[in-house]
Design a protein around this motif. Sequence first.
Motif, PDB file in Angstrom:
ATOM      1  N   UNK A 240     -24.836  53.821  37.609  1.00 27.27           N
ATOM      2  CA  UNK A 240     -26.077  53.094  37.856  1.00 27.27           C
ATOM      3  C   UNK A 240     -27.213  54.083  37.670  1.00 27.27           C
ATOM      4  N   UNK A 241     -28.180  53.705  36.848  1.00 27.78           N
ATOM      5  CA  UNK A 241     -29.350  54.538  36.609  1.00 27.78           C
ATOM      6  C   UNK A 241     -30.484  54.050  37.494  1.00 27.78           C
ATOM      7  N   UNK A 242     -31.102  54.951  38.229  1.00 32.69           N
ATOM      8  CA  UNK A 242     -32.194  54.602  39.128  1.00 32.69           C
ATOM      9  C   UNK A 242     -33.423  55.453  38.812  1.00 32.69           C
ATOM     10  N   UNK A 243     -34.456  54.863  38.207  1.00 33.97           N
ATOM     11  CA  UNK A 243     -35.675  55.625  37.940  1.00 33.97           C
ATOM     12  C   UNK A 243     -36.617  55.599  39.143  1.00 33.97           C
ATOM     13  N   UNK A 244     -37.440  56.611  39.256  1.00 37.25           N
ATOM     14  CA  UNK A 244     -38.438  56.644  40.321  1.00 37.25           C
ATOM     15  C   UNK A 244     -39.441  55.502  40.136  1.00 37.25           C
ATOM     16  N   UNK A 245     -39.703  55.128  38.892  1.00 33.65           N
ATOM     17  CA  UNK A 245     -40.695  54.085  38.610  1.00 33.65           C
ATOM     18  C   UNK A 245     -40.272  52.691  39.084  1.00 33.65           C
ATOM     19  N   UNK A 246     -39.029  52.517  39.477  1.00 32.17           N
ATOM     20  CA  UNK A 246     -38.564  51.217  39.979  1.00 32.17           C
ATOM     21  C   UNK A 246     -38.875  51.035  41.460  1.00 32.17           C
ATOM     22  N   UNK A 247     -39.570  51.991  42.047  1.00 30.59           N
ATOM     23  CA  UNK A 247     -39.893  51.941  43.469  1.00 30.59           C
ATOM     24  C   UNK A 247     -41.387  52.168  43.661  1.00 30.59           C
ATOM     25  N   UNK A 248     -41.898  51.789  44.822  1.00 27.17           N
ATOM     26  CA  UNK A 248     -43.326  51.897  45.083  1.00 27.17           C
ATOM     27  C   UNK A 248     -43.796  53.345  45.113  1.00 27.17           C
ATOM     28  N   UNK A 249     -43.005  54.206  45.749  1.00 29.59           N
ATOM     29  CA  UNK A 249     -43.365  55.622  45.832  1.00 29.59           C
ATOM     30  C   UNK A 249     -42.087  56.450  45.939  1.00 29.59           C
TER      31      UNK A 249
ATOM     32  N   UNK B  47     -20.757  60.643  42.822  1.00 32.15           N
ATOM     33  CA  UNK B  47     -21.579  61.763  42.386  1.00 32.15           C
ATOM     34  C   UNK B  47     -22.932  61.323  41.858  1.00 32.15           C
ATOM     35  N   UNK B  48     -23.902  62.206  42.024  1.00 32.45           N
ATOM     36  CA  UNK B  48     -25.244  61.982  41.522  1.00 32.45           C
ATOM     37  C   UNK B  48     -25.560  62.991  40.428  1.00 32.45           C
ATOM     38  N   UNK B  49     -26.273  62.542  39.402  1.00 35.18           N
ATOM     39  CA  UNK B  49     -26.817  63.435  38.389  1.00 35.18           C
ATOM     40  C   UNK B  49     -28.322  63.261  38.434  1.00 35.18           C
ATOM     41  N   UNK B  50     -29.035  64.328  38.779  1.00 37.63           N
ATOM     42  CA  UNK B  50     -30.491  64.253  38.869  1.00 37.63           C
ATOM     43  C   UNK B  50     -31.099  64.588  37.514  1.00 37.63           C
ATOM     44  N   UNK B  51     -31.934  63.687  37.016  1.00 38.29           N
ATOM     45  CA  UNK B  51     -32.683  63.906  35.793  1.00 38.29           C
ATOM     46  C   UNK B  51     -34.141  64.176  36.165  1.00 38.29           C
ATOM     47  N   UNK B  52     -34.987  64.298  35.171  1.00 39.05           N
ATOM     48  CA  UNK B  52     -36.393  64.633  35.408  1.00 39.05           C
ATOM     49  C   UNK B  52     -37.093  63.610  36.304  1.00 39.05           C
ATOM     50  N   UNK B  53     -36.954  62.326  35.998  1.00 33.83           N
ATOM     51  CA  UNK B  53     -37.645  61.286  36.754  1.00 33.83           C
ATOM     52  C   UNK B  53     -36.712  60.155  37.177  1.00 33.83           C
ATOM     53  N   UNK B  54     -35.426  60.457  37.270  1.00 36.75           N
ATOM     54  CA  UNK B  54     -34.460  59.423  37.645  1.00 36.75           C
ATOM     55  C   UNK B  54     -33.189  60.070  38.170  1.00 36.75           C
ATOM     56  N   UNK B  55     -32.284  59.211  38.632  1.00 38.72           N
ATOM     57  CA  UNK B  55     -30.986  59.650  39.138  1.00 38.72           C
ATOM     58  C   UNK B  55     -29.922  58.744  38.536  1.00 38.72           C
ATOM     59  N   UNK B  56     -28.813  59.330  38.128  1.00 43.18           N
ATOM     60  CA  UNK B  56     -27.665  58.556  37.666  1.00 43.18           C
ATOM     61  C   UNK B  56     -26.585  58.684  38.726  1.00 43.18           C
ATOM     62  N   UNK B  57     -26.140  57.549  39.252  1.00 43.46           N
ATOM     63  CA  UNK B  57     -25.089  57.519  40.265  1.00 43.46           C
ATOM     64  C   UNK B  57     -23.799  57.114  39.564  1.00 43.46           C
TER      65      UNK B  57
END
Length: 175
Positions: free
Chosen positions: A153-162, A134-144
């Motif tokens: 696993x927390x994945x922020x948008x800022x950890x990627x180029x775009x 499952x995914x949980x969408x936050x304001x500027x990130x996703x928690x898997x």
Amino acid sequence: MEKPEAGKESNWFRMPAGLFLRTIIFQNGKTWICFFGLLVFIGVISGIVADYRYAIIALMVLFILLPMVLLFIYLYYGFYETYYINIILHKIIINNSEIRILMKWGNNGGDNCTDEDGDGFNKSISYKKELFGNLIALKDSVIVLTKSNNGFIWLPVSAFEDEKSFTSFINNLIE
């Protein structure tokens, strides 16, 4: 180590401590929060209707017992490998059927492995893709979340180029 394809590797990042605490508490402490909330509610109502000492006991539960239980939950789950990887500086690489997490503890030499930049990292962990669901969408990130509700696993948008590489990474992760 070969260079992974674009969209299959993140930059180095770590989760903020406050978000880590909130995620653990709301993922694993909902039952306890509801139980103590009900006790406090019953105690306050009993304090108003019957005797004020019930309200005092309810406040003791709220300000003494509930924080102790939440601290226990934080410490108990915070030491699971699938939880603590989020607060250490790490990078996530997706290969065909596995997720590889490289954790960077520092550049202290010794028996550390090195990546192509020459930066040291102490630990590499691999998980099967099927472990995450499952995914949980936050304001500027996703928690898997894991399917067994035993980590995330927390994945922020800022950890990627775009944003395009972020969505490509998420699609590779959940496919």
